[in-house]
Scaffold this active site. Sequence first.
Site, PDB file in Angstrom:
ATOM      1  N   GLU A 252     -14.373  30.137  79.952  1.00 42.93           N
ATOM      2  CA  GLU A 252     -15.534  29.847  79.346  1.00 42.93           C
ATOM      3  C   GLU A 252     -16.212  28.201  79.456  1.00 42.93           C
ATOM      4  O   GLU A 252     -15.288  27.173  79.431  1.00 42.93           O
ATOM      5  CB  GLU A 252     -14.957  29.757  77.878  1.00 42.93           C
ATOM      6  CG  GLU A 252     -14.406  30.992  77.191  1.00 42.93           C
ATOM      7  CD  GLU A 252     -15.315  32.326  77.151  1.00 42.93           C
ATOM      8  OE1 GLU A 252     -16.626  32.010  77.319  1.00 42.93           O
ATOM      9  OE2 GLU A 252     -15.201  33.111  77.427  1.00 42.93           O
TER      10      GLU A 252
ATOM     11  N   CYS B  11     -21.036  23.676  73.877  1.00 43.99           N
ATOM     12  CA  CYS B  11     -21.353  24.469  75.047  1.00 43.99           C
ATOM     13  C   CYS B  11     -22.344  25.212  74.854  1.00 43.99           C
ATOM     14  O   CYS B  11     -23.033  25.444  76.130  1.00 43.99           O
ATOM     15  CB  CYS B  11     -20.042  25.045  75.451  1.00 43.99           C
ATOM     16  SG  CYS B  11     -19.459  26.341  74.273  1.00 43.99           S
TER      17      CYS B  11
END
Length: 460
Positions: free
Chosen positions: A213, A247
């Site tokens: 990720e 993010c």
Amino acid sequence: MSLDTLFEKKVQQQRAFFMANQPLSLSYRQQQLSLLKDAIFDHQEALTEALSLDLNKPEFESYVTEIGYVLNELKSTIKQLKKWVKPQKVNTPFFLQPATSYIHSTALGVCLIISPFNYPVALTLSPLIAALAAGNCCIVKTSELTPNVSRVLKQLLNSLFSSDYVHCVNGDVEHVTALLTQKFDHIFFTGSSEVGKLVMQQAAQHLTPVTLELGGKSPCIVCADANIEIAVKRIVYGKMLNTGQTCVAPDYVLVDDSIKSEFLKQLTQRIKSLYGAEPIKSKDLGRIVNTQHTKRISQLIDPDKVIIGGRFDIKNRYIAPTVMVNVELDDPIMQQEVFGPVLPVLGFSEVEDAVTIIRSLPSHPLAAYIFSEGKSTQDLLVSQIQAGGMAINHCVQQLANPNLPFGGVGLSGIGSYHGKYGFDCFSHQKSVLKAATWFDLSFAYPPYKGKLSKLKKFLE
């Protein structure tokens, strides 16, 4: 005892536990997840204080994006786990009859979870929940950049679980390096693309599958027909949440030239109304994780292009909410993920130009956001932009839906999780065909002479 030896012993202990107790029963998994839920509930105050110390995170954000998020995920997982573990029956072709076919989800074994600093509670516990729901054992490595949260998580997890089932490790690069030399059955990493490459290199030594990720520059496209007021509110929300250390935060804005002036006017007004004339005094604005990252972000700010903000205090890890205009693609701020409260704004004249700009950057974004009232424009951008995930007329909210997979594409990540997708991430989907014995088709066995033409007619 060296770290390599220590971690090798710990992995062996967990593997022995896994082999002796496989498969872990549904009731055992639900019980352990319930214990975790109770422990997090009991540690809310300690976690909130730790998040404040490490990131100066407002209590509201700490609950919504970290503690409350995890508690809700545990509640949902415990409720749905019985359905997830149930073998999934699938159709069996007529030429394989009589038989039944199904998919059986099985645990992978011993997993390593390496979590980041930006959401140190949620991005540690969310993958752990998925891994335990799937029936695995786990070693968890927390971020050294958030020492207070890491200390609380280590105490919570290591006092709650047997170390041969779940073990939490605090430490620096040396600890990560030693862990990555071990043979795991799955590695789950959240962090930068650069470190993700190193994780994947190490995993390849043991052919260990990975979920990565990562990040990327997530664009906001504000089209001519957008609701400007709503776009401004939601972009500022998504950008300033966790002080930009998200993010999937909007990394930059592409706004149609015909509304650019009005958009910028409302954008600056919105930031002033939320954080005041002196944002450093705002209780709703956190801090950058450390001085190194603060310095990096400050170096991306071009004072000549700032229309609001631009101030910073490296010692106190403070960056003011900042908007930059007249930004070019070769400016430093467009060459890396910002990961802070600095928002560059670029213009475009045609929607296709916005797509071209996004495609010109070196990696696919982890997220992309479209602000438009027109379905044809929305459909065009969804089909033309390659991104890990997207939201239309909002920012970040796609992460909150456990029925949507969360993950990147290309340099922004490998694999996905959340909800059932997290359970699948930490499971092997085993194919099973169960044939009947009351009938046996002799046609399939040798001798084959004279059978091929009949078989072709049958199958074609």
